[in-house]
Structures are given as structure tokens and as C-alpha cells.
Design an enzyme around this catalytic site. Structure first.
Site, PDB file in Angstrom:
ATOM      1  N   ALA A  83      46.962 -58.882 -52.997  1.00 34.30           N
ATOM      2  CA  ALA A  83      46.611 -57.282 -53.534  1.00 34.30           C
ATOM      3  C   ALA A  83      47.164 -56.277 -52.692  1.00 34.30           C
ATOM      4  O   ALA A  83      47.185 -56.489 -51.552  1.00 34.30           O
ATOM      5  CB  ALA A  83      45.165 -57.212 -53.410  1.00 34.30           C
ATOM      6  N   ILE A  85      48.754 -51.922 -52.441  1.00 35.98           N
ATOM      7  CA  ILE A  85      48.999 -50.651 -52.851  1.00 35.98           C
ATOM      8  C   ILE A  85      49.890 -49.726 -52.244  1.00 35.98           C
ATOM      9  O   ILE A  85      49.905 -50.191 -50.842  1.00 35.98           O
ATOM     10  CB  ILE A  85      47.491 -49.945 -53.495  1.00 35.98           C
ATOM     11  CG1 ILE A  85      46.703 -49.817 -52.038  1.00 35.98           C
ATOM     12  CG2 ILE A  85      46.680 -50.406 -54.503  1.00 35.98           C
ATOM     13  CD1 ILE A  85      45.807 -48.484 -52.100  1.00 35.98           C
ATOM     14  N   THR A  86      50.306 -48.764 -52.854  1.00 37.38           N
ATOM     15  CA  THR A  86      50.975 -47.852 -51.937  1.00 37.38           C
ATOM     16  C   THR A  86      50.497 -46.298 -52.069  1.00 37.38           C
ATOM     17  O   THR A  86      50.033 -46.124 -53.169  1.00 37.38           O
ATOM     18  CB  THR A  86      52.675 -47.679 -52.337  1.00 37.38           C
ATOM     19  OG1 THR A  86      52.812 -47.446 -53.694  1.00 37.38           O
ATOM     20  CG2 THR A  86      53.454 -48.981 -51.795  1.00 37.38           C
ATOM     21  N   ASP A  88      52.349 -43.163 -50.905  1.00 38.19           N
ATOM     22  CA  ASP A  88      53.384 -42.828 -50.114  1.00 38.19           C
ATOM     23  C   ASP A  88      53.456 -41.407 -49.733  1.00 38.19           C
ATOM     24  O   ASP A  88      53.265 -40.170 -50.581  1.00 38.19           O
ATOM     25  CB  ASP A  88      54.781 -43.332 -50.854  1.00 38.19           C
ATOM     26  CG  ASP A  88      54.851 -44.724 -50.829  1.00 38.19           C
ATOM     27  OD1 ASP A  88      54.184 -45.450 -50.153  1.00 38.19           O
ATOM     28  OD2 ASP A  88      55.867 -45.118 -51.596  1.00 38.19           O
ATOM     29  N   GLN A 141      60.136 -48.037 -43.423  1.00 37.32           N
ATOM     30  CA  GLN A 141      60.416 -47.214 -44.709  1.00 37.32           C
ATOM     31  C   GLN A 141      60.038 -45.625 -44.285  1.00 37.32           C
ATOM     32  O   GLN A 141      58.694 -45.331 -44.202  1.00 37.32           O
ATOM     33  CB  GLN A 141      60.026 -47.907 -45.918  1.00 37.32           C
ATOM     34  CG  GLN A 141      60.220 -47.205 -47.300  1.00 37.32           C
ATOM     35  CD  GLN A 141      61.851 -47.002 -47.424  1.00 37.32           C
ATOM     36  OE1 GLN A 141      62.450 -47.810 -47.359  1.00 37.32           O
ATOM     37  NE2 GLN A 141      62.320 -45.892 -48.007  1.00 37.32           N
ATOM     38  N   GLY A 143      58.511 -42.514 -45.132  1.00 35.46           N
ATOM     39  CA  GLY A 143      57.311 -42.112 -46.157  1.00 35.46           C
ATOM     40  C   GLY A 143      56.220 -43.192 -46.275  1.00 35.46           C
ATOM     41  O   GLY A 143      55.606 -43.094 -47.295  1.00 35.46           O
ATOM     42  N   GLN A 144      56.196 -44.081 -45.493  1.00 36.00           N
ATOM     43  CA  GLN A 144      55.409 -45.168 -45.702  1.00 36.00           C
ATOM     44  C   GLN A 144      54.997 -45.913 -44.321  1.00 36.00           C
ATOM     45  O   GLN A 144      54.590 -47.004 -44.198  1.00 36.00           O
ATOM     46  CB  GLN A 144      56.056 -46.492 -46.378  1.00 36.00           C
ATOM     47  CG  GLN A 144      56.294 -46.328 -47.950  1.00 36.00           C
ATOM     48  CD  GLN A 144      56.676 -47.407 -48.595  1.00 36.00           C
ATOM     49  OE1 GLN A 144      57.259 -48.503 -47.857  1.00 36.00           O
ATOM     50  NE2 GLN A 144      56.359 -47.657 -49.745  1.00 36.00           N
ATOM     51  N   TYR A 147      51.824 -47.922 -45.318  1.00 34.75           N
ATOM     52  CA  TYR A 147      52.180 -49.352 -46.037  1.00 34.75           C
ATOM     53  C   TYR A 147      52.953 -50.201 -44.982  1.00 34.75           C
ATOM     54  O   TYR A 147      52.695 -51.315 -44.807  1.00 34.75           O
ATOM     55  CB  TYR A 147      53.002 -49.067 -47.047  1.00 34.75           C
ATOM     56  CG  TYR A 147      53.460 -50.148 -48.165  1.00 34.75           C
ATOM     57  CD1 TYR A 147      52.619 -50.471 -49.058  1.00 34.75           C
ATOM     58  CD2 TYR A 147      54.655 -50.655 -47.986  1.00 34.75           C
ATOM     59  CE1 TYR A 147      52.825 -51.776 -49.782  1.00 34.75           C
ATOM     60  CE2 TYR A 147      55.083 -51.736 -48.746  1.00 34.75           C
ATOM     61  CZ  TYR A 147      54.144 -52.328 -49.781  1.00 34.75           C
ATOM     62  OH  TYR A 147      54.538 -53.358 -50.490  1.00 34.75           O
ATOM     63  N   GLY A 178      61.682 -58.266 -50.997  1.00 32.69           N
ATOM     64  CA  GLY A 178      62.336 -57.061 -51.037  1.00 32.69           C
ATOM     65  C   GLY A 178      62.049 -56.470 -52.186  1.00 32.69           C
ATOM     66  O   GLY A 178      60.963 -56.594 -52.888  1.00 32.69           O
TER      67      GLY A 178
HETATM   68  P1  NDP Z   1      51.295 -54.120 -58.851  1.00 35.16           P
HETATM   69  O1  NDP Z   1      50.898 -52.810 -58.420  1.00 35.16           O
HETATM   70  O2  NDP Z   1      51.977 -54.637 -59.887  1.00 35.16           O
HETATM   71  O3  NDP Z   1      49.830 -55.131 -59.164  1.00 35.16           O
HETATM   72  C1  NDP Z   1      48.742 -54.992 -57.957  1.00 35.16           C
HETATM   73  C2  NDP Z   1      47.629 -55.961 -58.204  1.00 35.16           C
HETATM   74  O4  NDP Z   1      46.917 -55.819 -57.080  1.00 35.16           O
HETATM   75  C3  NDP Z   1      46.967 -55.902 -59.392  1.00 35.16           C
HETATM   76  O5  NDP Z   1      46.380 -56.670 -60.110  1.00 35.16           O
HETATM   77  C4  NDP Z   1      45.897 -54.733 -58.895  1.00 35.16           C
HETATM   78  O6  NDP Z   1      44.694 -54.925 -59.701  1.00 35.16           O
HETATM   79  C5  NDP Z   1      45.650 -55.682 -57.519  1.00 35.16           C
HETATM   80  N1  NDP Z   1      44.626 -54.500 -56.851  1.00 35.16           N
HETATM   81  C6  NDP Z   1      45.248 -53.538 -56.396  1.00 35.16           C
HETATM   82  N2  NDP Z   1      44.245 -52.920 -55.428  1.00 35.16           N
HETATM   83  C7  NDP Z   1      43.419 -54.136 -55.255  1.00 35.16           C
HETATM   84  C8  NDP Z   1      42.168 -54.254 -54.489  1.00 35.16           C
HETATM   85  N3  NDP Z   1      41.786 -53.218 -53.837  1.00 35.16           N
HETATM   86  N4  NDP Z   1      41.568 -55.443 -54.588  1.00 35.16           N
HETATM   87  C9  NDP Z   1      41.937 -56.436 -55.487  1.00 35.16           C
HETATM   88  N5  NDP Z   1      42.977 -56.308 -56.314  1.00 35.16           N
HETATM   89  C10 NDP Z   1      43.800 -55.154 -56.033  1.00 35.16           C
HETATM   90  O7  NDP Z   1      51.792 -54.881 -57.335  1.00 35.16           O
HETATM   91  P2  NDP Z   1      53.249 -55.672 -57.273  1.00 35.16           P
HETATM   92  O8  NDP Z   1      53.151 -57.127 -58.089  1.00 35.16           O
HETATM   93  O9  NDP Z   1      54.372 -54.810 -57.471  1.00 35.16           O
HETATM   94  O10 NDP Z   1      52.990 -56.025 -55.696  1.00 35.16           O
HETATM   95  C11 NDP Z   1      52.074 -57.164 -55.232  1.00 35.16           C
HETATM   96  C12 NDP Z   1      52.163 -57.545 -53.801  1.00 35.16           C
HETATM   97  O11 NDP Z   1      53.569 -57.570 -53.457  1.00 35.16           O
HETATM   98  C13 NDP Z   1      51.458 -56.189 -53.176  1.00 35.16           C
HETATM   99  O12 NDP Z   1      51.101 -56.708 -51.841  1.00 35.16           O
HETATM  100  C14 NDP Z   1      53.057 -55.419 -52.613  1.00 35.16           C
HETATM  101  O13 NDP Z   1      52.652 -54.602 -51.816  1.00 35.16           O
HETATM  102  C15 NDP Z   1      53.820 -56.676 -52.466  1.00 35.16           C
HETATM  103  N6  NDP Z   1      55.219 -56.199 -52.488  1.00 35.16           N
HETATM  104  C16 NDP Z   1      55.836 -55.694 -53.789  1.00 35.16           C
HETATM  105  C17 NDP Z   1      57.115 -55.252 -53.900  1.00 35.16           C
HETATM  106  C18 NDP Z   1      57.726 -54.827 -55.104  1.00 35.16           C
HETATM  107  O14 NDP Z   1      59.024 -54.622 -55.242  1.00 35.16           O
HETATM  108  N7  NDP Z   1      57.083 -54.893 -56.160  1.00 35.16           N
HETATM  109  C19 NDP Z   1      58.072 -55.660 -52.626  1.00 35.16           C
HETATM  110  C20 NDP Z   1      57.394 -55.804 -51.619  1.00 35.16           C
HETATM  111  C21 NDP Z   1      56.076 -56.375 -51.510  1.00 35.16           C
HETATM  112  P3  NDP Z   1      44.471 -53.843 -61.015  1.00 35.16           P
HETATM  113  O15 NDP Z   1      45.432 -54.611 -62.152  1.00 35.16           O
HETATM  114  O16 NDP Z   1      43.236 -53.964 -61.415  1.00 35.16           O
HETATM  115  O17 NDP Z   1      45.099 -52.610 -60.569  1.00 35.16           O
END
Ligand code: NDP
Length: 240
Positions: A83, A85-86, A88, A141, A143-144, A147, A178
Site C-alpha cells: 500500500a 500513496i504520494t 508531492d 526525488q 518534490g518528494q 515519499y 522504478g
Molecule cells: P496504485 O495507486 O495503483 O494502487 C494503490 C493501492 O494501495 C490501491 O489498492 C489502494 O486502495 C491502496 N491503498 C492506498 N492507501 C492505502 C491505505 N491507507 N491502506 C490500504 N491500502 C491503501 O499504486 P501503485 O500500484 O502504482 O503502487 C503500489 C506500490 O508500489 C506503492 O507502495 C508505490 O509507492 C510503489 N511504487 C510504485 C511505482 C510506480 O511506478 N507505480 C514505482 C515505485 C514504487 P484503493 O484502491 O482503495 O485506493
């Protein structure tokens, strides 16, 4: 062997790919989410994977969820802290709330769920914890600060907990993706995204399935000698 796996944020993006891949590898998967019921329902219907709504950053909510999973499915043996979020912006503009919510969702969630599952893994003499960090925790990064701090914190957390788990059959590893083609990255303005892609030696964004593959590897019984590691999967963008 079928094991109970919890994937936080397992209903969308990278987490959804991880949930599917763990299921395909024979695990009994529970995918958690924060609030997007429609996406979770569609995911559950399509995959047959159990979904559970709770805030991974809230200790009390995690406590209830872990107890419910144990009752419904059995004790958690594979924990994927995905899980994230960002929120930023530059430090000058960042509010305390933007700092707190990013630290809670990305980093405190690891503490919460490890704290609540570690004893069970110790008793079973088996556990797999996989923390999804980020290239931006390794390289920093603009602005982060929130994060990048949370994602770097996950790497330190991984190395420390790996030492505590090692004698008990519990491995703790991090995966640092990445830029992966998910909604989180698609939210980046097109021009900025093109600049990012230009810096990736393989010349493209990663796919969520490419991260899921690494998680399945780390979750396997055969990966018992891999612990405290950070697996960097970024198309060569940042070589550690
Ligand atoms: P998404 O935004 O596509 O999905 C995020 C998921 O996390 C959703 O299922 C969301 O639930 C859930 N979530 C958010 N907040 C909470 C919370 N407080 N409790 C439980 N669940 C929560 O994210 P990504 O797939 O892009 O990213 C997944 C992971 O990978 C993250 O940790 C991210 O930081 C990391 N990451 C992503 C990158 C990328 O390029 N995408 C690069 C590097 C790392 P809901 O659907 O209800 O909102």
C-alpha cells in the site's frame, strides 16, 4: 504448499498484479484496499481473490483485519506491504498533513502489519515479508521528501527486521520498482513522463507483472537464503 498471503493495496496497480501472481503460485491471497470499493469489487469478481477494506496506516484497523483474516483464512505467512500513496510538492509547500499521511501509509503500515503477524510467523517457523519500496527512496526525488523518506525508511526497516527473523525461518526483503505503468505513474503529466522514460536505459516503463514476478520469487520456500535484500527493478535507471 498453500499459504495465506496478505497483499496491502492488492486490488489495483502493482498490488493487483502481485495478488494474481501469488494466487497463480498456489497461495491463498487476501488483497486489502483503502476506499475504492468499485475497483475492489471488480477485482474480486474477476479473480476470485478475497478483498478487505482497511487503512494499513491505522494500527487499530490492522489489528481487526489481521484477526479477521486469521479467522476466515488462517494465519498470515506471506505479507506484502505494498500500500502506498504520494502527496508531492516541494518542502516549502508541503504541509504537515502531507508528510504524516505519506509516512503512515507507506512506512507505518509496515510496522503495523509486521508487528501484528511476526509472532505468528515465528511460531510457524516460516514467514515471508516483502516490502514494496521505490527507486525514489534509493535515489531521492525532487518534490518528494515525504515519499522518498518513507521508501528509504522501508529499506532500513527491512534490513533490521531481517536480522530478527533470520533464525526463525522468516525472510524480510524489499523490492524497489522504478517507474511502472500504473495509475500512479499515469497521473504524472505527459511531458514530465516522457522525460522520465528518456532516462530509462531499457526505453520504457516497467509492467506491474515484472514486479509481481520478483515478489513470487521472494515468497517461495526456496528463497529462504535471501533476506535483508533490496531487489532493484527499474530498467537500469538507477543502478545500486
Ligand atoms: P496504485 O495507486 O495503483 O494502487 C494503490 C493501492 O494501495 C490501491 O489498492 C489502494 O486502495 C491502496 N491503498 C492506498 N492507501 C492505502 C491505505 N491507507 N491502506 C490500504 N491500502 C491503501 O499504486 P501503485 O500500484 O502504482 O503502487 C503500489 C506500490 O508500489 C506503492 O507502495 C508505490 O509507492 C510503489 N511504487 C510504485 C511505482 C510506480 O511506478 N507505480 C514505482 C515505485 C514504487 P484503493 O484502491 O482503495 O485506493
Amino acid at each position: 504448499m498453500e499459504r495465506v498471503a496478505l497483499v496491502t493495496g492488492g486490488t489495483r496497480g502493482i498490488g493487483a498484479a502481485i495478488s494474481r501472481a501469488l494466487k497463480a503460485a498456489g497461495h491463498r491471497v487476501v488483497a486489502s484496499y483503502a476506499g475504492n470499493d468499485a475497483a475492489a469489487r471488480a477485482f474480486a469478481e474477476e479473480t476470485g481473490i478475497a478483498v478487505l477494506r482497511f487503512d494499513a496506516g491505522d494500527y487499530g484497523a490492522c489489528e481487526v483485519a489481521v484477526a479477521e483474516i486469521a479467522k476466515e483464512h488462517g494465519p498470515i505467512a506471506v505479507l506484502v506491504n505494498n500500500a502506498g500513496i504520494t502527496r508531492d510538492t516541494t518542502l516549502a509547500r508541503m504541509t504537515r498533513e502531507m508528510w504524516d499521511v505519506v509516512i503512515a501509509t507507506n512506512l507505518t503500515s509496515c510496522f503495523n502489519l509486521c508487528k501484528l503477524t511476526f509472532e505468528g510467523m515465528r511460531a510457524a517457523k516460516f514467514g515471508r515479508v516483502i516490502n514494496i519500496s521505490s527507486i525514489n527512496g534509493q535515489a531521492g526525488q525532487y518534490g518528494q521528501v515525504n515519499y522518498s523518506a518513507a521508501k528509504a525508511g522501508m529499506i532500513g526497516f527491512t534490513k533490521a527486521l531481517a536480522q530478527e527473523g533470520a533464525r526463525h525461518g522468516i525472510t524480510v526483503n524489499a523490492v524497489a520498482p522504478g517507474y511502472i505503468d500504473t495509475e500512479m505513474v499515469r497521473a504524472v503529466p505527459a511531458e514530465a513522463l516522457q522525460k522520465v522514460i528518456a532516462k530509462i536505459p531499457v526505453g520504457r516503463l516497467g509492467q506491474a507483472e515484472e514486479i509481481a514476478r520478483a515478489v513470487v520469487f521472494l515468497a517461495a520456500e526456496e528463497a529462504g537464503f535471501v533476506t535483508g535484500a533490496t531487489l532493484t527493478i527499474n530498467g537500469g535507471q538507477y543502478m545500486t
